[in-house]
Design an enzyme around this catalytic site. Structure first.
Site, PDB file in Angstrom:
ATOM      1  N   GLU A 183       0.831  -1.217   0.000  1.00 34.73           N
ATOM      2  CA  GLU A 183       0.000   0.000   0.000  1.00 34.73           C
ATOM      3  C   GLU A 183       0.859   1.258   0.000  1.00 34.73           C
ATOM      4  OE1 GLU A 183      -2.679  -0.439   3.367  1.00 34.73           O
ATOM      5  OE2 GLU A 183      -4.122  -1.501   2.127  1.00 34.73           O
ATOM      6  N   GLU A 377      -5.713  -8.017  -1.192  1.00 33.71           N
ATOM      7  CA  GLU A 377      -6.350  -7.813   0.111  1.00 33.71           C
ATOM      8  C   GLU A 377      -7.786  -7.396  -0.124  1.00 33.71           C
ATOM      9  OE1 GLU A 377      -4.732  -5.333   3.188  1.00 33.71           O
ATOM     10  OE2 GLU A 377      -2.674  -5.850   2.637  1.00 33.71           O
TER      11      GLU A 377
HETATM   12  C1  BG6 Z   1      -4.397  -2.931   4.876  1.00 38.80           C
HETATM   13  C2  BG6 Z   1      -3.076  -3.454   5.361  1.00 38.80           C
HETATM   14  O1  BG6 Z   1      -4.390  -1.556   5.066  1.00 38.80           O
HETATM   15  O2  BG6 Z   1      -5.561  -3.296   5.513  1.00 38.80           O
HETATM   16  C3  BG6 Z   1      -3.173  -4.615   6.325  1.00 38.80           C
HETATM   17  O3  BG6 Z   1      -2.218  -3.769   4.313  1.00 38.80           O
HETATM   18  C4  BG6 Z   1      -4.358  -4.410   7.234  1.00 38.80           C
HETATM   19  O4  BG6 Z   1      -1.947  -4.732   6.994  1.00 38.80           O
HETATM   20  C5  BG6 Z   1      -5.615  -4.394   6.394  1.00 38.80           C
HETATM   21  O5  BG6 Z   1      -4.467  -5.347   8.260  1.00 38.80           O
HETATM   22  C6  BG6 Z   1      -6.903  -4.256   7.192  1.00 38.80           C
HETATM   23  O6  BG6 Z   1      -6.824  -3.166   8.038  1.00 38.80           O
HETATM   24  P1  BG6 Z   1      -7.077  -3.288   9.588  1.00 38.80           P
HETATM   25  O7  BG6 Z   1      -6.732  -1.981  10.124  1.00 38.80           O
HETATM   26  O8  BG6 Z   1      -8.509  -3.634   9.733  1.00 38.80           O
HETATM   27  O9  BG6 Z   1      -6.185  -4.373  10.067  1.00 38.80           O
END
Ligand code: BG6
Length: 484
Positions: A183, A377
């Site tokens: 990211e 993701e």
């Molecule tokens: C992304 C990251 O921003 O979102 C992850 O690459 C992160 O590391 C994921 O865990 C979800 O965000 P969060 O804050 O709910 O863990």
């Protein structure tokens, strides 16, 4: 049942990051990194966004859940067996830089750290799972932060070059898919995570952020070139936090504002890493925001010669923008700002749920770049309930994922070259922005809680069997296994 459109050989799997799962924060010669000093709970998000974080632990006030996380360091075999049972053919993980170079600036790597990832890759290979490795996922070695000021400092480009050269040489026969910086564009909102520094003040934030990003652009381009030299058949991608940016209404002023905000956030980093040059619109943006990037001779050529092979993205939410928003409107939107979208519901953490936004994201990216895309993701952070019979009935998660996979299917039919999908947090882990265990994403439940209790036992959730069926049918059946 919807018509399948995922190509043969589509990559299906899940994703994690070292600091959110491994634990064992002082084992195997590992040095401390950024995640080790980030507290759990509400304080984390505030510290991430405010200037002036001091990178010291304060154990009297806070807990540090990443120290133990879900102990993947010791449980990786059991966890990988569960991923294999779901049918994964790809698994996205990151390497903790400070396991390989505990301080980040050593000349020689730490053999114990290298050997750990050898064991993980061997285990994946045993199950026929392709690793997809993020080289840097929010885990800059703490020493590089404290001594050098993180990515503000040009020296990190050299340390990163040494680190990636070691990785490519060591794992050249085991890993073909790589991502440079997780990211990378997230730094525009959270410099601390990716760039490893907290802005000196709000006035200097953008200057410092884009200087740090420039260093990462150069480092990423060098990594692509080194990777191609050492592993000729490697595929090295960038990773963008992508949030399609909508105008609040059809007022042209708002439309223009949304275009500008979206372009800086979603496209600037990609334009550099994918097209190999700073885009023309960045000149005006830098001028108007007093951003003056210090470059070395040859940087622009390095960037031009180190473009990525494919584009990966995280997708959780869209963003809705309005030019003159009130303070109240501005605070009611998503994690990455914006205003509330009246057409969307939000998760328990206020992240707006928008499956069509994923179809829009994939179309926008493919229209612009015409490179293969991978969603690395996506998922729903939610509270799960362990029932008395030991089951976890996470229908809300199934619903979320089903709608997003359906949106990907539509994008493929639109003509997008989509090559894979790794659901975020395929096993419960420590949340990055809130430092909680309670914000769960997994198909696999982990008995570990924010008060520190829990046995670390793993349990298959209802979504485990659902995703298993999605993979088995290559996305043909999104309705769950027969008989449900
Ligand atoms: C992304 C990251 O921003 O979102 C992850 O690459 C992160 O590391 C994921 O865990 C979800 O965000 P969060 O804050 O709910 O863990």
């Amino acid at each position: 049942m919807s018509r399948s459109s995922f190509p043969e050989g589509f990559l299906w799997g899940g994703a994690i990051a070292a600091n959110q799962v491994e634990g064992a924060y002082q084992e195997g010669g590992k040095g401390l990194n950024l995640a080790d000093v980030l507290p759990g709970g509400k304080a984390r998000l505030r510290l991430l966004t405010e200037p002036g974080f001091n990178f010291e632990m304060d154990r009297d006030t806070y807990t540090y859940p990443n120290h133990e996380a879900i102990d993947f360091y010791h449980n990786y075999k059991e966890d990988i067996a569960l991923f294999a049972e779901m049918g994964f053919n790809v698994f996205r993980l990151s390497i903790a830089w400070s396991r390989i170079f505990p301080n980040g600036d050593e000349k020689e790597p730490n053999e114990e750290g290298l050997a750990f990832y050898d064991r993980v890759f061997d285990e994946l290979q045993k199950h026929g799972i392709e690793p997809l490795v993020t080289i840097s996922h929010y885990e800059t070695p703490l020493h590089l932060i404290k001594e050098y000021g993180g990515w503000k400092n040009r020296k990190l480009v050299d340390f990163f070059e040494r680190y990636v050269t070691v990785l490519f040489n060591r794992y050249k026969d085991k890993v073909k898919y790589w991502l440079t910086f997780n990211e990378i564009n997230g730094a525009v909102h959270f410099p601390l995570f990716g760039l490893g520094f907290s802005a000196t003040s709000e006035e200097t934030r953008l200057q410092e952020t884009f200087q740090g990003l420039h260093h990462q652009f150069v480092a990423s381009a060098k990594a692509v070139q080194i990777g191609h030299d050492i592993i000729p058949d490697s595929r090295i991608g960038c990773m963008l936090l992508y949030a399609p940016t909508y105008s609040y209404d059809s007022n042209p002023e708002n439309v223009m504002h949304a275009l500008e905000e979206g372009r800086i956030f979603n496209f600037l980093c990609g334009d550099v890493q994918i097209r190999g040059a700073y885009p023309r619109y960045s000149t005006r943006y830098f001028e108007e925001n007093d951003i003056d990037i210090e470059m070395e001779e040859g940087d622009l050529q390095t960037i031009a010669e180190g473009t990525v092979d494919f584009i990966s993205l995280s997708y959780y939410m869209s963003r809705t923008e309005k030019k003159d928003k009130t303070a109240e409107e501005a605070s009611s939107g998503n994690l990455i700002q914006g205003v509330k979208n009246p057409f969307l519901a939000a998760s328990d953490w206020g992240w707006e749920i928008d499956p069509t936004g994923l179809r829009i994201a994939l179309n926008e990216l493919y229209d612009r770049y015409q490179l293969p895309l991978m969603v690395v993701e996506n998922g729903l952070g939610a509270y799960d309930k362990l029932e008395e019979d030991g089951s976890i009935q996470d229908d809300y998660r199934i619903d979320y994922l089903k709608n997003h996979i359906q949106a990907m299917k539509e994008a493929v039919r639109d003509g997008v070259d989509l090559i894979g999908y790794t659901a975020w947090g395929c096993i419960d882990l420590v949340s990055a922005s809130s430092g909680q265990y309670a914000k769960r994403y997994g198909f696999i439940y982990v008995d570990k809680h924010d008060d520190g209790s829990g046995t670390q036992e793993r349990r298959r959730k209802k979504s485990f069997y659902w995703y298993q069926d999605v993979i088995r049918t290559n996305g043909e059946n999104l309705e769950g296994p027969a008989g449900e």
